[in-house]
Enzyme design. Structure first.
Site, PDB file in Angstrom:
ATOM      1  N   ASP A 120       0.843  -1.193   0.000  1.00 25.09           N
ATOM      2  CA  ASP A 120       0.000   0.000   0.000  1.00 25.09           C
ATOM      3  C   ASP A 120       0.879   1.244   0.000  1.00 25.09           C
ATOM      4  OD1 ASP A 120      -2.029   1.930   0.579  1.00 25.09           O
ATOM      5  OD2 ASP A 120      -3.103   0.523   1.835  1.00 25.09           O
ATOM      6  N   ASP A 124      -2.498   3.131   6.588  1.00 26.57           N
ATOM      7  CA  ASP A 124      -3.825   2.736   7.092  1.00 26.57           C
ATOM      8  C   ASP A 124      -3.765   2.415   8.576  1.00 26.57           C
ATOM      9  OD1 ASP A 124      -4.664   3.107   4.522  1.00 26.57           O
ATOM     10  OD2 ASP A 124      -4.809   0.994   4.021  1.00 26.57           O
ATOM     11  N   HIS A 137     -11.144   3.452   5.913  1.00 22.82           N
ATOM     12  CA  HIS A 137     -10.127   2.718   5.141  1.00 22.82           C
ATOM     13  C   HIS A 137      -8.715   3.113   5.556  1.00 22.82           C
ATOM     14  CE1 HIS A 137      -9.321   5.617   1.458  1.00 22.82           C
ATOM     15  NE2 HIS A 137      -9.422   6.283   2.582  1.00 22.82           N
ATOM     16  N   ASP A 224      -3.340  -3.210  -2.146  1.00 18.20           N
ATOM     17  CA  ASP A 224      -3.977  -1.957  -2.553  1.00 18.20           C
ATOM     18  C   ASP A 224      -3.298  -1.505  -3.836  1.00 18.20           C
ATOM     19  OD1 ASP A 224      -4.710   0.774  -2.845  1.00 18.20           O
ATOM     20  OD2 ASP A 224      -5.073   0.949  -0.698  1.00 18.20           O
ATOM     21  N   GLU A 269      -9.286  -1.020  -3.860  1.00 22.06           N
ATOM     22  CA  GLU A 269      -9.108   0.372  -4.285  1.00 22.06           C
ATOM     23  C   GLU A 269      -8.980   0.562  -5.793  1.00 22.06           C
ATOM     24  OE1 GLU A 269      -9.602   2.835  -2.270  1.00 22.06           O
ATOM     25  OE2 GLU A 269      -9.223   2.077  -0.239  1.00 22.06           O
TER      26      GLU A 269
END
Length: 297
Positions: A120, A124, A137, A224, A269
């Site tokens: 990612d 997060d 999220h 992601d 995503e």
């Protein structure tokens, strides 16, 4: 391998609309046919019901849409656990990254001790106290590690779902100030794009696998698409320049496949509204195939 596909058209966890139709875009990009061409069996149970934002109050501005997100997470956790009990590998299609609350809770209910590789651009790892947006999220990994809003943390009764020492975040290049401090305080293994630039993706992924999969521990992969550079993955809700290249992303997946410890995957995503000719969804399919055994030779 029997793959069980579970769609979760969730866009309650983010401000930008469109990731709910990412589920359909990934299927449309030939996911099922290409998995079968690799020799896997595929069972698609369809999509879980996700309430529309237009029909829901946002609620607390520090944890927007908390109640419907928890409801979907509970249903998803049950679906993932059921897949594992049947001997299937759950492949969860998002949707925004808040779906990982449900997918990883389901895995943690089946395996006593799991690792997570979180690929990612973002950590997060916010809580209601550190979040600049209130979007769940951006809080889900912290909640899985036992930090944040009580309702998120205590989903399904197990706290934490994942030992913080078993988490490896790869590809990070955009962190909020409070989130950065939480990651440091909880000693989360974070591999930034600077680390990848200096050491190379192969060394980084090998270390991430060691962190998450120590002593043969089963690993959940949470992918992601904004981890990739926007030039490769334009159709994401929160693009950040300077991300993984096409080959870095594929090599990451190939190394994960080679380790033989992946027990579940979520892919999140993808935003077709912002995409070009479904390129990001097609890339997502390609990366899933690499994670499930496709190689060049």
């Amino acid at each position: 391998m029997q793959i069980r596909v579970i769609g979760v058209p969730m866009d309650l966890g983010a401000d930008r609309r469109g990731v709910d139709i990412g589920v359909s875009a990934i299927r449309y990009a030939g996911l099922h046919e290409k998995l079968r061409a690799l020799g896997h069996s595929v069972k698609d149970i369809g999509n879980l019901h996700v309430p529309l934002p237009e029909n829901q109050p946002a609620g607390d501005p520090h944890v927007k849409y908390l109640e419907p997100i928890i409801q979907v997470a509970e249903e998803l956790a049950a679906a993932v656990s059921e897949a594992l009990q049947a001997g299937d590998l759950p492949l969860v299609l998002g949707g925004d990254h808040s779906i990982a609350l449900g997918s990883i809770t389901g895995v943690a209910s089946f395996y006593n001790d799991i690792g997570v590789i979180w690929i990612d651009a973002h950590g997060d790892f916010n809580t209601p106290e550190t979040t600049p947006s209130g979007n769940i999220h951006g809080m889900v990994l912290a909640a899985l590690a036992g930090l944040g809003h009580e309702r998120l943390v205590h989903l399904a009764g197990r706290v934490p779902k994942v030992n913080p020492q078993n988490i490896a975040i790869v590809g990070v290049r955009d962190l909020d100030p409070g989130e950065r401090e939480l990651l440091r305080a909880n000693r989360i293994h974070v591999f930034t794009m600077t680390d990848i630039d200096r050491r190379g993706i192969s060394a980084i992924m090998e270390e991430a696998i060691t962190v998450a999969g120590h002593n043969g521990r089963r690993i959940h992969l949470s992918l992601d698409l904004d981890a990739l550079d926007p030039s490769e993955a334009p159709g994401v809700g929160t693009p950040v320049r300077g991300g993984l290249s096409y080959r870095e992303a594929h090599l990451s997946m190939e190394l994960l496949a080679a380790c033989g410890q992946i027990c579940s995957i979520d892919v999140v995503e993808v935003n077709p509204i912002l995409d070009r000719e479904n390129a990001t969804a097609s890339l997502a399919v390609g990366l899933v195939l690499s994670a499930l055994g496709k190689t060049i030779l």
